[in-house]
Design an enzyme around this catalytic site. Structure first.
Site, PDB file in Angstrom:
ATOM      1  N   GLY A 163       0.555  -1.350   0.248  1.00 10.73           N
ATOM      2  CA  GLY A 163       0.030  -0.176   0.327  1.00 10.73           C
ATOM      3  C   GLY A 163       1.142   1.175  -0.154  1.00 10.73           C
ATOM      4  O   GLY A 163       1.765   0.885   0.534  1.00 10.73           O
ATOM      5  N   ARG A 219       1.594  -4.717  -5.732  1.00 11.02           N
ATOM      6  CA  ARG A 219       1.426  -5.758  -4.899  1.00 11.02           C
ATOM      7  C   ARG A 219       1.736  -7.055  -5.924  1.00 11.02           C
ATOM      8  O   ARG A 219       1.131  -7.185  -7.250  1.00 11.02           O
ATOM      9  CB  ARG A 219      -0.728  -6.816  -4.325  1.00 11.02           C
ATOM     10  CG  ARG A 219      -0.395  -5.007  -3.389  1.00 11.02           C
ATOM     11  CD  ARG A 219      -1.430  -5.739  -2.638  1.00 11.02           C
ATOM     12  NE  ARG A 219      -1.044  -4.548  -0.956  1.00 11.02           N
ATOM     13  CZ  ARG A 219      -2.164  -3.844  -0.935  1.00 11.02           C
ATOM     14  NH1 ARG A 219      -2.599  -3.046  -1.354  1.00 11.02           N
ATOM     15  NH2 ARG A 219      -1.286  -2.865   0.038  1.00 11.02           N
ATOM     16  N   ASP A 255       4.007  -4.379   6.480  1.00 11.53           N
ATOM     17  CA  ASP A 255       4.048  -6.368   7.267  1.00 11.53           C
ATOM     18  C   ASP A 255       4.030  -7.191   5.698  1.00 11.53           C
ATOM     19  O   ASP A 255       5.126  -7.730   5.819  1.00 11.53           O
ATOM     20  CB  ASP A 255       2.562  -6.050   7.935  1.00 11.53           C
ATOM     21  CG  ASP A 255       3.229  -7.402   8.952  1.00 11.53           C
ATOM     22  OD1 ASP A 255       3.500  -7.139   9.439  1.00 11.53           O
ATOM     23  OD2 ASP A 255       2.975  -8.712   8.017  1.00 11.53           O
ATOM     24  N   THR A 265       4.171   2.713   5.839  1.00 12.82           N
ATOM     25  CA  THR A 265       2.534   2.243   6.143  1.00 12.82           C
ATOM     26  C   THR A 265       2.145   3.192   6.704  1.00 12.82           C
ATOM     27  O   THR A 265       2.059   3.886   7.164  1.00 12.82           O
ATOM     28  CB  THR A 265       1.808   0.800   6.499  1.00 12.82           C
ATOM     29  OG1 THR A 265       0.667   0.354   6.536  1.00 12.82           O
ATOM     30  CG2 THR A 265       2.797   0.608   7.895  1.00 12.82           C
ATOM     31  N   ASP A 289      -0.638   1.972   8.520  1.00 12.87           N
ATOM     32  CA  ASP A 289      -1.781   1.173   9.762  1.00 12.87           C
ATOM     33  C   ASP A 289      -0.860   1.751  10.389  1.00 12.87           C
ATOM     34  O   ASP A 289      -1.279   1.201  12.132  1.00 12.87           O
ATOM     35  CB  ASP A 289      -1.662   0.406   8.561  1.00 12.87           C
ATOM     36  CG  ASP A 289      -2.936   0.459   7.516  1.00 12.87           C
ATOM     37  OD1 ASP A 289      -3.044   1.122   7.448  1.00 12.87           O
ATOM     38  OD2 ASP A 289      -2.715  -0.828   7.020  1.00 12.87           O
ATOM     39  N   ASP A 347       1.158  -0.806  11.835  1.00 17.20           N
ATOM     40  CA  ASP A 347       1.134  -2.066  11.880  1.00 17.20           C
ATOM     41  C   ASP A 347       1.968  -2.265  12.053  1.00 17.20           C
ATOM     42  O   ASP A 347       2.214  -3.712  11.986  1.00 17.20           O
ATOM     43  CB  ASP A 347       0.299  -2.624  12.051  1.00 17.20           C
ATOM     44  CG  ASP A 347      -0.003  -2.375  10.158  1.00 17.20           C
ATOM     45  OD1 ASP A 347       0.907  -2.467   9.469  1.00 17.20           O
ATOM     46  OD2 ASP A 347      -0.241  -3.472   9.485  1.00 17.20           O
ATOM     47  N   ARG A 404      -6.204  -1.492   8.371  1.00 15.39           N
ATOM     48  CA  ARG A 404      -5.944  -3.189   8.154  1.00 15.39           C
ATOM     49  C   ARG A 404      -6.828  -3.818   9.328  1.00 15.39           C
ATOM     50  O   ARG A 404      -7.944  -4.193  10.181  1.00 15.39           O
ATOM     51  CB  ARG A 404      -4.939  -3.887   7.493  1.00 15.39           C
ATOM     52  CG  ARG A 404      -5.016  -4.424   6.527  1.00 15.39           C
ATOM     53  CD  ARG A 404      -4.842  -5.721   5.626  1.00 15.39           C
ATOM     54  NE  ARG A 404      -2.434  -4.205   6.173  1.00 15.39           N
ATOM     55  CZ  ARG A 404      -1.725  -4.787   5.021  1.00 15.39           C
ATOM     56  NH1 ARG A 404      -1.990  -5.586   3.980  1.00 15.39           N
ATOM     57  NH2 ARG A 404       0.080  -5.224   5.413  1.00 15.39           N
TER      58      ARG A 404
HETATM   59  P1  ADP Z   1       1.883  -4.309   2.877  1.00 11.01           P
HETATM   60  O1  ADP Z   1       3.409  -4.302   1.916  1.00 11.01           O
HETATM   61  O2  ADP Z   1       1.603  -2.791   2.123  1.00 11.01           O
HETATM   62  O3  ADP Z   1       1.573  -4.395   3.788  1.00 11.01           O
HETATM   63  P2  ADP Z   1       1.332  -6.502   0.969  1.00 11.01           P
HETATM   64  O4  ADP Z   1       0.929  -6.710   2.530  1.00 11.01           O
HETATM   65  O5  ADP Z   1       0.324  -6.291   0.201  1.00 11.01           O
HETATM   66  O6  ADP Z   1       1.092  -5.081   1.332  1.00 11.01           O
HETATM   67  O7  ADP Z   1       2.642  -7.189   1.177  1.00 11.01           O
HETATM   68  C1  ADP Z   1       3.078  -6.271  -0.392  1.00 11.01           C
HETATM   69  C2  ADP Z   1       4.228  -7.497  -1.260  1.00 11.01           C
HETATM   70  O8  ADP Z   1       5.259  -8.447  -0.677  1.00 11.01           O
HETATM   71  C3  ADP Z   1       3.292  -8.446  -1.768  1.00 11.01           C
HETATM   72  O9  ADP Z   1       2.643  -8.161  -3.098  1.00 11.01           O
HETATM   73  C4  ADP Z   1       4.513  -9.752  -2.328  1.00 11.01           C
HETATM   74  O10 ADP Z   1       4.759  -9.294  -3.984  1.00 11.01           O
HETATM   75  C5  ADP Z   1       5.082  -9.176  -1.135  1.00 11.01           C
HETATM   76  N1  ADP Z   1       5.296 -10.201   0.168  1.00 11.01           N
HETATM   77  C6  ADP Z   1       3.649 -10.095   0.783  1.00 11.01           C
HETATM   78  N2  ADP Z   1       3.506 -10.917   2.129  1.00 11.01           N
HETATM   79  C7  ADP Z   1       4.724 -12.293   1.267  1.00 11.01           C
HETATM   80  C8  ADP Z   1       4.741 -13.091   1.624  1.00 11.01           C
HETATM   81  N3  ADP Z   1       4.710 -14.196   2.525  1.00 11.01           N
HETATM   82  N4  ADP Z   1       6.427 -13.656   0.426  1.00 11.01           N
HETATM   83  C9  ADP Z   1       6.471 -13.345   0.207  1.00 11.01           C
HETATM   84  N5  ADP Z   1       6.448 -12.409  -0.477  1.00 11.01           N
HETATM   85  C10 ADP Z   1       5.612 -11.607  -0.015  1.00 11.01           C
END
Ligand code: ADP
Length: 327
Positions: free
Chosen positions: A14, A75, A106, A129, A131, A133, A175
């Protein structure tokens, strides 16, 4: 440990106001220390698809005040697979990128920790972020700006709420974390807040109704954290309220994506600048797999495992302040 000569930067997940200030800080601090810098577009997807460009000092001119991220964000499903991460690593090698700075939440830091482990790479994270978090850091880049946006919006809704006798439920982002809702509620003098750290959302709402929504007032405003449950969030709660308590005049507003936009506040620009500079310092000092945060106004290096998938507790004092002051 091999000497670091070049660093790649990406923003992922995000978007958050202040990400540009962080990109600027990392770029300039790296160039100051004699490193080459590569901007990686569209997060991990751009790393996989080789959407990479060398950055110079001027590449980050005039962006400190801009919302969003000039590097774009994405993403990436592919990055969640070992094959995708292999492609990402190969592109780093192709450009001679020795280390990465990942700005994200996260999920992004989780992805970074996989890549770091699989290819023994030095990676440092910045908490980007709205959030708030991520554990171990008092604030994340974007959180203060989003909270100020919430404050402006809720102040406006309050004007109309007080002109009628109404219950307003306003949904904010977060979230699974209630920081935006709780501190947003304190900043706007809301009557109450519904956050994931307490009980299920509908249960909290029923308690509010049972308490007569602070009997002394004609209107009430409640902030609620977004919810994946269709019976939750502002819409789900307002629907339930109308079904079960037809006497209440309930209105709801979902603030939505406007919470992500806008020029970052001074607090976010300063946080991004300090942590961005510290990220390069940490890499040059041989730190790896740490999230750079801030605690009691000091820079802290938080091992990835301690920053992700961790409960970041809400300070109960904040709930007390909100509820005492809204009698
Ligand atoms: P944020 O970083 O804001 O929490 P996301 O949860 O959408 O956003 O994660 C962003 C990107 O990080 C995902 O689209 C993916 O490419 C990578 N990512 C998230 N979780 C994993 C995971 N368990 N293993 C590998 N890559 C991950």
């Amino acid at each position: 440990m091999a000497e670091i000569k070049s660093v790649g930067i990406l923003t992922s997940g995000g978007d958050a106001p202040g990400m540009n200030a962080a990109i600027r800080a990392v770029t300039r601090a790296a160039i100051f220390s004699g490193l080459r810098v590569f901007g990686i577009y569209r997060g991990y997807q751009g790393l996989i698809e080789d959407h990479i460009e060398e950055f110079k000092t001027q590449s980050v001119s005039n962006i400190i005040s801009r919302g969003g991220t000039i590097l774009k964000t994405a993403r990436s499903k592919d990055f969640k697979t070992p094959e995708g991460r292999k492609l990402a690593y190969e592109n780093m090698q192709k450009h001679g990128i020795d280390a990465l700075v990942v700005i994200g939440g996260d999920g992004s830091i989780t992805g970074a920790s996989y890549l770091a482990k699989e290819y023994d790479l030095p990676i440092v994270g910045l908490p980007g972020t709205i959030d708030n978090d991520l554990a171990g850091t008092d604030a994340t880049i974007g959180y203060d700006t989003a909270m100020n946006t919430i404050m402006e919006c809720v102040d406006k809704i309050r004007d109309t709420a007080t002109s009628h006798a109404r219950l307003f439920i306003v949904e904010v982002m977060g979230r699974d974390a209630g920081f935006l809702a709780l501190n947003g509620a304190i900043a706007t003098g809301c009557e109450d807040v519904i956050i994931p750290e307490e009980k299920p959302q509908y249960e909290q709402l029923k308690e509010l109704v049972a308490n007569g929504f602070r009997k002394s007032k004609s209107s009430a405003m409640v902030l609620v954290t977004e919810s994946k449950d269709e019976n939750g969030g502002a819409l789900g709660l307002a629907r339930k309220m109308k079904e079960e308590f037809p006497d209440y005049d309930v209105r709801y507003t979902v603030l939505g994506h406007l919470q992500r936009g806008g020029s970052p506040t001074a607090a976010d620009r300063i946080l991004a600048s300090r942590t961005g500079y510290a990220a390069i310092e940490a890499l040059l000092q041989g730190q790896r797999n740490v999230l750079i945060g801030i605690h009691n106004d000091h820079i802290v290096n938080i091992p990835f495992a301690k920053a992700i998938h961790q409960e970041k507790p809400i300070d109960p004092e904040l709930l007390t302040v909100l509820r005492v002051l809204s009698i």
